[in-house]
Scaffold this active site. Structure first.
Site, short mmCIF file in Angstrom:
data_model
loop_
_atom_site.label_atom_id
_atom_site.label_comp_id
_atom_site.label_asym_id
_atom_site.label_seq_id
_atom_site.Cartn_x
_atom_site.Cartn_y
_atom_site.Cartn_z
N GLN A 193 -0.23 -9.78 -6.30
CA GLN A 193 -0.79 -11.12 -6.48
C GLN A 193 0.00 -12.00 -7.43
OE1 GLN A 193 -3.31 -12.43 -4.77
NE2 GLN A 193 -3.73 -10.56 -3.63
N CYS A 214 -9.60 -6.43 2.66
CA CYS A 214 -9.65 -5.04 3.12
C CYS A 214 -11.07 -4.52 3.26
CB CYS A 214 -8.87 -4.14 2.15
SG CYS A 214 -7.11 -4.52 2.10
N ASN A 274 -6.97 -9.53 -7.11
CA ASN A 274 -6.95 -10.30 -5.87
C ASN A 274 -8.25 -11.04 -5.60
OD1 ASN A 274 -7.65 -7.41 -5.58
ND2 ASN A 274 -8.25 -7.99 -3.51
N THR A 283 0.83 -1.21 0.00
CA THR A 283 0.00 0.00 0.00
C THR A 283 0.86 1.25 0.00
OG1 THR A 283 -1.88 -1.06 1.10
CG2 THR A 283 -1.66 1.33 1.36
N THR A 322 13.79 4.24 9.78
CA THR A 322 14.75 3.17 9.97
C THR A 322 14.27 1.89 9.28
OG1 THR A 322 15.44 4.10 12.10
CG2 THR A 322 15.98 1.78 11.68
N HIS A 359 3.85 -10.23 2.39
CA HIS A 359 2.94 -11.23 2.96
C HIS A 359 2.04 -11.91 1.94
CE1 HIS A 359 -1.14 -9.28 3.20
NE2 HIS A 359 -0.41 -8.22 2.92
N SER A 392 4.55 -7.01 -2.39
CA SER A 392 4.20 -7.23 -0.99
C SER A 392 4.95 -8.43 -0.46
CB SER A 392 2.69 -7.46 -0.88
OG SER A 392 2.34 -7.93 0.41
#
Length: 388
Positions: free
Chosen positions: A183, A331, A155, A77, A244, A205, A203
């Site tokens: 995806q 989402c 997705n 995102t 960081t 995950h 992404s």
């Protein structure tokens, strides 16, 4: 993860479990190699910086990119926001942007923010399979078009988009092309140069890596994707993403993408066969079943279907002890409303309202799918008898 007393996990398009090899790669960077990679003047910081550099190379290889074209972020995102809002800040004279009606909110919302700032937003439709017509992209392009954003694969219904053709059209007209590849990456590497992609978001995950980390590819070769910062701080990541760096998660995402680049395609063949067998048995046993998404140009491990007269939430409630799957994108689970993707494909119809998604993954077995298939067929029958 599956079998036994726990529900079978069939929602890999929402998130994937971290591969044990990924977890193993991350552990040393929580404990032994814990330095700040910006503190390069001492040994601990230098060790962390070296790990980040190696991870950057792995991510770049998975995308066919150069190391200096990878910017680490806190999520896909965030990468989408930097790509869209950062390109607008870098080229303020171009005031037209293009995307599709089925994009993830992580693309649609920054695009709408640009519209609120006075940009002209063109929202392209999709066909009944959820696919974008490159010809409509060509018709939408103008001399002042800044950016076109089209996801690599959807997705919710799994449809793969013709990103190489769209990217070529954008390049010919001098517009930037951005693709959310979240995806696609679990199923192998993506060559951003061959696909004419100037900006790409990935992404961790969604590809058997950790949550809370993503990356942005920003092309440095001609045509260069120029970006300006949308957040400010210590100037890390070429000033585009201050903060960081989360070394353990960056290492984990890089390892996950490297594994997917090596194993994703053969694994995809297994998942495609698994979904095909699932679909064939359900359709042979239950009437009124429709597959959503493109029949062949779709990612492995995604099976979206609508069953006439069966509400997905009732189905999910009845099967919650058997399996976890999704009635809409993750989402949107706090709202009971029809998905914008399905509305764009089918309008406000029963097919759109009755759609649900089953997405097996790397650790799903044939036995898991057999258990779920039988339970699904039986439960559809029960729900229809109750409604009769």
């Amino acid at each position: 993860m599956s079998g036994g007393t726990s529900p079978i996990y069939l929602d890999h398009n929402a998130t994937t479990p971290a591969d044990p090899r990924v977890v193993e790669a991350m552990i040393p960077y929580f404990t032994g190699v814990f330095g700040n990679p910006s503190s390069v003047e001492h040994t601990h910081g230098h060790a962390a910086q070296t790990a980040v550099a190696e991870a950057r190379s792995k991510v770049a290889r998975a995308l066919g990119a150069r190391d200096n074209e990878i910017v680490f972020t806190g999520s896909c995102t965030e990468a989408n926001n930097i790509a869209i809002l950062g390109s607008a800040r870098a080229q303020p004279d171009r005031r037209h942007v293009v995307t599709t009606a089925i994009e993830h909110p992580a693309v649609l919302e920054p695009m709408r923010e640009l519209a609120r700032q006075g940009y002209e937003l063109t929202l392209l439709p999709v066909d009944e399979f959820g696919q974008v017509d490159p010809g409509q992209v060509a018709d939408a392009l103008r001399d002042d078009t800044l950016l076109v954003s089209v996801m690599g694969a959807n997705n919710e219904v799994g449809t793969i988009q013709p990103i190489a053709a769209i990217g070529a059209l954008c390049e010919a007209r001098g517009a930037l092309f951005h693709a959310d590849l979240a995806q696609l990456m679990a199923h192998g590497s993506v060559d951003v140069a061959a696909s004419n992609v100037h900006l790409a978001s990935v992404s961790g995950h969604k590809a058997y890596g950790p949550k809370g980390v993503g990356a942005l590819y920003a092309r440095s070769r001609s045509p260069r994707a120029r970006l300006s910062a949308v957040g400010f701080g210590g100037g890390q990541e070429r000033g585009l993403r201050s903060g960081t760096l989360n070394v353990p998660l960056i290492v984990g995402m890089a390892e996950a993408l490297a594994i997917c680049a090596k194993e994703g395609r053969p694994e995809g063949e297994r998942l495609t066969a698994m979904c095909r067998a699932f679909g064939e048995r359900v359709m042979a046993s239950v009437d009124g079943v429709q597959l959503n998404g493109h029949p062949t140009e779709r990612i492995p491990g995604n099976f979206s279907l609508s069953i006439a007269g069966v509400e997905p939430l009732a189905l999910m409630h009845r099967l919650r002890d058997v399996a976890s799957f999704s009635a809409s994108s993750a989402c949107a689970t706090d709202k009971v409303e029809t998905s914008h993707v399905l509305l764009a494909m089918f309008g406000d119809t029963a097919r759109a309202r009755q759609a649900f998604r089953v997405s097996p993954g790397r650790f799903t077995t044939a036995a898991d799918m057999q258990i779920f298939t039988v339970a699904l067929i039986d439960t559809v029958g029960e729900l229809r008898r109750i409604a009769a």
